[in-house]
Design an enzyme around this catalytic site. Structure first.
Site, PDB file in Angstrom:
ATOM      1  N   SER A 168       0.862  -1.186   0.000  1.00 56.24           N
ATOM      2  CA  SER A 168       0.000   0.000   0.000  1.00 56.24           C
ATOM      3  C   SER A 168       0.893   1.228   0.000  1.00 56.24           C
ATOM      4  CB  SER A 168      -0.875   0.003   1.261  1.00 56.24           C
ATOM      5  OG  SER A 168      -1.510   1.264   1.407  1.00 56.24           O
ATOM      6  N   TYR A 213      -1.976  -1.168  10.565  1.00 58.41           N
ATOM      7  CA  TYR A 213      -2.145  -1.450   9.122  1.00 58.41           C
ATOM      8  C   TYR A 213      -0.927  -0.935   8.350  1.00 58.41           C
ATOM      9  CZ  TYR A 213      -4.079  -1.423   4.380  1.00 58.41           C
ATOM     10  OH  TYR A 213      -4.279  -1.629   3.024  1.00 58.41           O
TER      11      TYR A 213
HETATM   12  P1  NAD Z   1     -11.416  -6.633   0.069  1.00 58.52           P
HETATM   13  O1  NAD Z   1     -11.796  -6.562   1.499  1.00 58.52           O
HETATM   14  O2  NAD Z   1     -12.434  -6.449  -0.992  1.00 58.52           O
HETATM   15  O3  NAD Z   1     -10.650  -8.017  -0.229  1.00 58.52           O
HETATM   16  C1  NAD Z   1      -9.772  -8.633   0.701  1.00 58.52           C
HETATM   17  C2  NAD Z   1      -9.974 -10.138   0.589  1.00 58.52           C
HETATM   18  O4  NAD Z   1      -9.041 -10.788   1.495  1.00 58.52           O
HETATM   19  C3  NAD Z   1     -11.395 -10.553   1.003  1.00 58.52           C
HETATM   20  O5  NAD Z   1     -12.006 -11.328  -0.014  1.00 58.52           O
HETATM   21  C4  NAD Z   1     -11.163 -11.349   2.273  1.00 58.52           C
HETATM   22  O6  NAD Z   1     -12.102 -12.421   2.460  1.00 58.52           O
HETATM   23  C5  NAD Z   1      -9.741 -11.856   2.094  1.00 58.52           C
HETATM   24  N1  NAD Z   1      -9.212 -12.206   3.413  1.00 58.52           N
HETATM   25  C6  NAD Z   1      -9.107 -11.378   4.480  1.00 58.52           C
HETATM   26  N2  NAD Z   1      -8.725 -12.078   5.559  1.00 58.52           N
HETATM   27  C7  NAD Z   1      -8.604 -13.377   5.166  1.00 58.52           C
HETATM   28  C8  NAD Z   1      -8.251 -14.575   5.840  1.00 58.52           C
HETATM   29  N3  NAD Z   1      -7.978 -14.600   7.154  1.00 58.52           N
HETATM   30  N4  NAD Z   1      -8.221 -15.722   5.127  1.00 58.52           N
HETATM   31  C9  NAD Z   1      -8.528 -15.733   3.808  1.00 58.52           C
HETATM   32  N5  NAD Z   1      -8.858 -14.625   3.112  1.00 58.52           N
HETATM   33  C10 NAD Z   1      -8.899 -13.453   3.793  1.00 58.52           C
HETATM   34  O7  NAD Z   1     -10.259  -5.539  -0.081  1.00 58.52           O
HETATM   35  P2  NAD Z   1      -9.343  -5.118  -1.322  1.00 58.52           P
HETATM   36  O8  NAD Z   1      -9.324  -3.643  -1.333  1.00 58.52           O
HETATM   37  O9  NAD Z   1      -9.683  -5.887  -2.554  1.00 58.52           O
HETATM   38  O10 NAD Z   1      -7.913  -5.588  -0.763  1.00 58.52           O
HETATM   39  C11 NAD Z   1      -6.963  -6.314  -1.510  1.00 58.52           C
HETATM   40  C12 NAD Z   1      -5.575  -5.871  -1.081  1.00 58.52           C
HETATM   41  O11 NAD Z   1      -5.377  -4.510  -1.451  1.00 58.52           O
HETATM   42  C13 NAD Z   1      -5.335  -5.933   0.434  1.00 58.52           C
HETATM   43  O12 NAD Z   1      -4.054  -6.463   0.690  1.00 58.52           O
HETATM   44  C14 NAD Z   1      -5.405  -4.477   0.846  1.00 58.52           C
HETATM   45  O13 NAD Z   1      -4.689  -4.219   2.034  1.00 58.52           O
HETATM   46  C15 NAD Z   1      -4.788  -3.814  -0.368  1.00 58.52           C
HETATM   47  N6  NAD Z   1      -5.087  -2.382  -0.493  1.00 58.52           N
HETATM   48  C16 NAD Z   1      -6.386  -1.943  -0.567  1.00 58.52           C
HETATM   49  C17 NAD Z   1      -6.635  -0.585  -0.651  1.00 58.52           C
HETATM   50  C18 NAD Z   1      -8.049  -0.037  -0.700  1.00 58.52           C
HETATM   51  O14 NAD Z   1      -8.234   1.182  -0.584  1.00 58.52           O
HETATM   52  N7  NAD Z   1      -9.046  -0.855  -0.892  1.00 58.52           N
HETATM   53  C19 NAD Z   1      -5.560   0.332  -0.685  1.00 58.52           C
HETATM   54  C20 NAD Z   1      -4.258  -0.154  -0.629  1.00 58.52           C
HETATM   55  C21 NAD Z   1      -4.036  -1.513  -0.536  1.00 58.52           C
END
Ligand code: NAD
Length: 243
Positions: A130, A143
């Site tokens: 991130s 985080y």
């Molecule tokens: P999201 O919540 O839509 O997806 C995250 C997925 O990870 C979910 O499907 C969830 O079930 C899975 N997950 C979480 N804990 C788990 C566990 N214990 N076992 C198995 N699966 C698990 O969020 P997203 O935005 O698609 O996130 C994807 C990545 O992007 C993450 O690493 C997040 O930190 C990163 N990210 C997101 C953003 C944002 O603004 N959305 C910004 C920077 C980075």
């Protein structure tokens, strides 16, 4: 069809960015193993549901994908959780969850995947860090720390395993329109659509990222077009710095 004949494991496959990665990889010819707590409704060549807080599940995931797909060229460590607040509001449970899913799980998966890929002559791993792992955002101390940890691990692994033909890089998004962000707005009593439109005004490109914007960069890092990139942290931020 950049990924014809390629095999890939994607974690967090049911989430916003994960589902976009899976769909784009498959559209370009890859056979994909999907991992998440619930993968029932996802179109994929192999389904490997489980909890990334379970060390045995993480340790076995790369081999399970390799066996299911008859190969493992690409691993996308995309799953993540967000815990909010300064350290004084961070519980032991928040700490264990964040470190477990965001750092320990990708560490375990990479540790298992690297020898499998090395034996086959190489591969590509892309981790999702991130912008907040590169520069700290406010009120998300743990985080941010976990994303800094996976960014650092990516740089180290990228250099340590290049000689085995394995390229390990990370994507560093700023805000993305997924449940992770939307649930935070909802919890604070805001309408997510209105809040996301408002947030878009703070981005020089005029909107926050959609999952597909991030997935495209992840696919680039996983593809042969990025063949000389090892240990890179690629910011995808629409021109918005961490403030
Ligand atoms: P999201 O919540 O839509 O997806 C995250 C997925 O990870 C979910 O499907 C969830 O079930 C899975 N997950 C979480 N804990 C788990 C566990 N214990 N076992 C198995 N699966 C698990 O969020 P997203 O935005 O698609 O996130 C994807 C990545 O992007 C993450 O690493 C997040 O930190 C990163 N990210 C997101 C953003 C944002 O603004 N959305 C910004 C920077 C980075």
């Amino acid at each position: 069809m950049r990924f014809a004949e390629k095999t890939a494991l994607v974690t967090g496959a049911s989430g916003g960015i994960g589902a976009a990665i899976v769909s784009q990889l498959r559209a370009e010819g890859a056979r994909v193993a999907v991992a998440d707590r619930d993968v029932g409704s996802l179109a994929a060549e192999a389904h490997l549901p489980g909890d990334l807080r379970d060390p045995d599940y993480c340790d076995g995931l790369a081999l399970a994908a390799h066996q299911a797909l008859d190969g493992l060229d690409i691993v996308i460590n995309n799953a993540g959780v967000i815990t909010r607040g300064p350290v004084t509001e961070t519980s032991d449970e928040d700490w264990a969850l964040s470190v477990g899913v965001n750092v320990e799980a990708p560490f375990r998966i990479c540790r298992a995947a690297i020898p499998i890929m090395a034996a086959a002559g190489g591969g590509a791993i892309v981790n999702t860090a991130s912008c907040w792992g590169l520069r700290p955002g406010p009120d998300h101390a743990v985080y941010c720390m976990t994303k800094a940890a996976i960014a650092s691990l990516t740089q180290c692994m990228g250099h340590d395993h290049a000689h085995q033909g394995i390229r390990i890089n990370a994507v560093c998004p700023n805000e993305v329109n997924t449940q992770m962000l939307r649930s935070g707005f909802a919890k604070r009593g805001f309408d997510p659509d209105t809040a996301i439109a408002e947030l878009g005004k703070s981005v020089p490109l005029g909107r926050i990222a959609e999952p597909e914007d991030i997935a495209e960069v992840i696919l680039f890092l996983a593809s042969d077009s990025a063949r000389y990139m090892c240990g890179a942290l690629v910011e995808v931020n629409g021109g918005k710095p961490v403030q």
